[in-house]
Scaffold this active site. Structure first.
Site, mmCIF file in Angstrom:
data_model
loop_
_atom_site.group_PDB
_atom_site.id
_atom_site.type_symbol
_atom_site.label_atom_id
_atom_site.label_comp_id
_atom_site.label_asym_id
_atom_site.label_seq_id
_atom_site.Cartn_x
_atom_site.Cartn_y
_atom_site.Cartn_z
ATOM 1 N N HIS A 58 -0.591 -8.155 3.101
ATOM 2 C CA HIS A 58 -0.236 -8.695 4.424
ATOM 3 C C HIS A 58 -1.199 -8.274 5.529
ATOM 4 O O HIS A 58 -1.085 -8.732 6.667
ATOM 5 C CB HIS A 58 1.219 -8.364 4.790
ATOM 6 C CG HIS A 58 1.510 -6.948 5.143
ATOM 7 N ND1 HIS A 58 1.745 -6.547 6.435
ATOM 8 C CD2 HIS A 58 1.634 -5.831 4.391
ATOM 9 C CE1 HIS A 58 2.016 -5.250 6.455
ATOM 10 N NE2 HIS A 58 1.950 -4.797 5.223
ATOM 11 N N ASN A 78 -5.925 3.170 10.580
ATOM 12 C CA ASN A 78 -5.092 2.088 11.097
ATOM 13 C C ASN A 78 -4.826 2.211 12.593
ATOM 14 O O ASN A 78 -4.443 1.240 13.234
ATOM 15 C CB ASN A 78 -3.757 2.019 10.336
ATOM 16 C CG ASN A 78 -3.087 3.352 10.184
ATOM 17 O OD1 ASN A 78 -3.660 4.284 9.607
ATOM 18 N ND2 ASN A 78 -1.894 3.476 10.707
ATOM 19 N N ALA A 132 0.815 -1.214 0.000
ATOM 20 C CA ALA A 132 0.000 0.000 0.000
ATOM 21 C C ALA A 132 0.854 1.272 0.000
ATOM 22 O O ALA A 132 0.440 2.293 -0.539
ATOM 23 C CB ALA A 132 -0.943 -0.005 1.192
ATOM 24 N N THR A 133 2.038 1.209 0.585
ATOM 25 C CA THR A 133 2.910 2.401 0.566
ATOM 26 C C THR A 133 3.198 2.803 -0.880
ATOM 27 O O THR A 133 3.034 3.971 -1.261
ATOM 28 C CB THR A 133 4.239 2.110 1.309
ATOM 29 O OG1 THR A 133 3.931 1.832 2.678
ATOM 30 C CG2 THR A 133 5.203 3.270 1.224
ATOM 31 N N GLN A 142 -6.610 -1.137 5.493
ATOM 32 C CA GLN A 142 -7.184 -1.785 6.684
ATOM 33 C C GLN A 142 -8.619 -2.259 6.454
ATOM 34 O O GLN A 142 -9.282 -2.714 7.385
ATOM 35 C CB GLN A 142 -7.156 -0.829 7.888
ATOM 36 C CG GLN A 142 -5.765 -0.432 8.343
ATOM 37 C CD GLN A 142 -4.987 -1.581 8.998
ATOM 38 O OE1 GLN A 142 -5.546 -2.639 9.299
ATOM 39 N NE2 GLN A 142 -3.702 -1.383 9.192
ATOM 40 N N SER A 150 -3.164 -3.797 0.450
ATOM 41 C CA SER A 150 -1.929 -4.477 0.822
ATOM 42 C C SER A 150 -2.241 -5.888 1.320
ATOM 43 O O SER A 150 -3.070 -6.064 2.212
ATOM 44 C CB SER A 150 -1.263 -3.659 1.939
ATOM 45 O OG SER A 150 -0.106 -4.313 2.382
ATOM 46 N N THR A 203 9.958 -7.225 -12.932
ATOM 47 C CA THR A 203 9.414 -8.579 -13.082
ATOM 48 C C THR A 203 8.355 -8.836 -12.013
ATOM 49 O O THR A 203 8.578 -8.559 -10.833
ATOM 50 C CB THR A 203 10.557 -9.612 -12.942
ATOM 51 O OG1 THR A 203 11.517 -9.328 -13.966
ATOM 52 C CG2 THR A 203 10.044 -11.040 -13.094
ATOM 53 N N CYS A 234 4.472 2.062 12.278
ATOM 54 C CA CYS A 234 5.470 2.867 11.589
ATOM 55 C C CYS A 234 5.923 4.015 12.474
ATOM 56 O O CYS A 234 7.009 4.534 12.326
ATOM 57 C CB CYS A 234 4.909 3.419 10.294
ATOM 58 S SG CYS A 234 4.070 2.175 9.350
HETATM 59 N N1 PMP Z 1 -1.995 2.499 4.721
HETATM 60 C C1 PMP Z 1 -2.504 2.029 5.868
HETATM 61 C C2 PMP Z 1 -3.830 2.543 6.352
HETATM 62 C C3 PMP Z 1 -1.810 1.045 6.589
HETATM 63 O O1 PMP Z 1 -2.309 0.589 7.740
HETATM 64 C C4 PMP Z 1 -0.568 0.582 6.090
HETATM 65 C C5 PMP Z 1 0.234 -0.458 6.858
HETATM 66 N N2 PMP Z 1 0.663 0.003 8.116
HETATM 67 C C6 PMP Z 1 -0.088 1.107 4.887
HETATM 68 C C7 PMP Z 1 -0.842 2.058 4.229
HETATM 69 C C8 PMP Z 1 1.218 0.652 4.305
HETATM 70 O O2 PMP Z 1 1.080 -0.621 3.752
HETATM 71 P P1 PMP Z 1 2.331 -1.502 3.310
HETATM 72 O O3 PMP Z 1 2.850 -2.125 4.558
HETATM 73 O O4 PMP Z 1 1.759 -2.494 2.363
HETATM 74 O O5 PMP Z 1 3.310 -0.601 2.646
#
Ligand code: PMP
Length: 386
Positions: A206, A156, A76-77, A184, A204, A244, A330
């Protein structure tokens, strides 16, 4: 799942579902389909490409979009960066004003700060004290040069679900692009792009029992909505994300999302029970304050303070027993209190005491009771030391 310490930080990351692990293994070893899906000049490459197509289609079906609108990223980042920078850099001539909020994930906020340094004008909306962005505030912030609005779906830190449906409709009427960070929400809460006019959606794997390091940006009407890529090179992903493709990651994400979609109602109900149990049991022992409007919250996350107890001290005290988060993962590791709670007007002991617990389908009622037992004992130890 009775491991030491008990992991109650599923909003940070989740274990990969066994079904997703099994799918991933088929794309790794010499007896599997480990080929490069871009090498379509030979049969093995075509086989990998066909698998990617199948996984992409399943993801698109789960979220109600077209397969060619799904652009794979590292998570997601990257999806948030691609959405914001991609739109800003391609469409700056149409306007340089972007609206976001003070409670976004850092991958949106820091990208917005960077765009400000490039000359874009940002409006950062403040949530109400319950952590919700009011659709009227979005409407009032619109200007003739507004290019894009970027808001998260589910916060989050607090779990508060934003009124994205209402905001999407008003922005569609106003003709302004809408990006939603749904990291989320996807796989956990109902979200169907065929019913909600969202232009760009980040997710994302995970967060919903898929592997780390993979996600996607969904770009509705991608054929008509141009975006400048972050990465250039071989032109994979319709020229929007060279490199890739990670077939095993894509397999894991797709299978995890299909599973999460299939079990969404069941998981939601299970996690709601865990959430209720957790809060009830804590309340039997202490005066706690829950942050964020409970009526609007995802059951997967609860953010609370125990009267008189600092979050850092509690987390340290519980280090070998229960893994909780103070603020978002984070932001942890720094002593800064949560900017999300601050934006909601929370200060003082409630702010410095805020702890996030987050749950997943694999937690059991026994896990929750044991976690509360350990939290209660830790708090009693801390109170005795005072
Ligand atoms: N956006 C939100 C709302 C998240 O909770 C997170 C993960 N902490 C991210 C973005 C970032 O996702 P990723 O770990 O896949 O980079």
């Amino acid at each position: 799942m009775n491991k030491q310490p008990l992991y109650l930080d599923a909003a940070s990351t989740t274990p990969v579902a066994p079904e997703a692990i099994a799918a991933m293994l088929c794309y790794l070893g010499s007896s599997g389909c480990y080929y490069n899906p871009s090498s379509t000049n030979h049969l093995p490459g075509q086989e990998a490409a066909a698998s990617v197509d199948t996984f992409r289609t399943a993801i698109a079906t789960a979220i109600g979009c077209e397969p060619e609108e799904v652009v794979f990223t590292s998570g997601a980042t990257e999806a948030n960066n691609l959405a914001l920078r991609g739109i800003a850099h391609t469409h700056a001539s149409q306007g340089k004003h972007i609206i976001t909020s003070l409670i976004e994930h850092k991958s949106v906020l820091e990208t917005c700060r960077s765009l400000e340094r490039e000359g874009f004008t940002l409006t950062y909306l403040r949530p109400d004290s319950g952590g919700t962005i009011n659709p009227d505030a979005v409407k009032n912030a619109l200007r003739p040069d507004t290019l894009l609005v970027s808001l998260l779906h589910t916060n989050n830190e607090t779990g508060v679900i934003q009124p994205v449906g209402e905001i999407a409709s008003l922005l569609a009427d106003a003709g302004v692009l809408f990006h939603v960070d749904a990291a989320q929400a996807v796989g956990k809460l109902p979200l169907n792009l065929s019913e909600t006019p969202i232009d760009l959606l980040s997710l994302s794997a995970h967060k919903f029992h898929g592997p780390k390091g993979v996600g996607c940006l969904v770009i509705r009407n991608r054929r008509h909505l141009r975006l400048e890529p972050l990465l250039t090179g071989g032109g994979q992903e319709f020229g929007l994300r060279s490199g890739t493709l990670a077939t095993h990651q894509i397999a894991g994400m797709s299978v995890a999302l299909q599973l999460a979609t299939k079990h969404q109602a069941q998981d939601h109900s299970h996690v709601s029970t865990l959430n209720r149990l957790f809060i009830e049991q804590l309340e039997q022992n202490f005066a706690i304050k829950i942050h964020g409007d409970r009526e609007r919250s995802s059951p997967y996350i609860v953010n609370f303070s125990i009267y008189g107890i600092s979050s850092d001290a509690l987390i340290n005290q519980l280090a070998t027993e229960v893994a909780l988060s103070s603020g978002s993962a984070c932001a942890s590791g720094t002593v800064d209190p949560s900017y999300v709670l601050r934006a909601m007007g929370i200060e003082g002991d409630a702010l410095y005491g805020a702890v996030r617990a987050s749950f997943s389908r694999y937690h059991t009622m026994a896990d929750i009771s044991l976690a509360v037992e350990r939290i209660v004992a830790a708090v009693r130890r801390m109170q005795e030391l005072d």
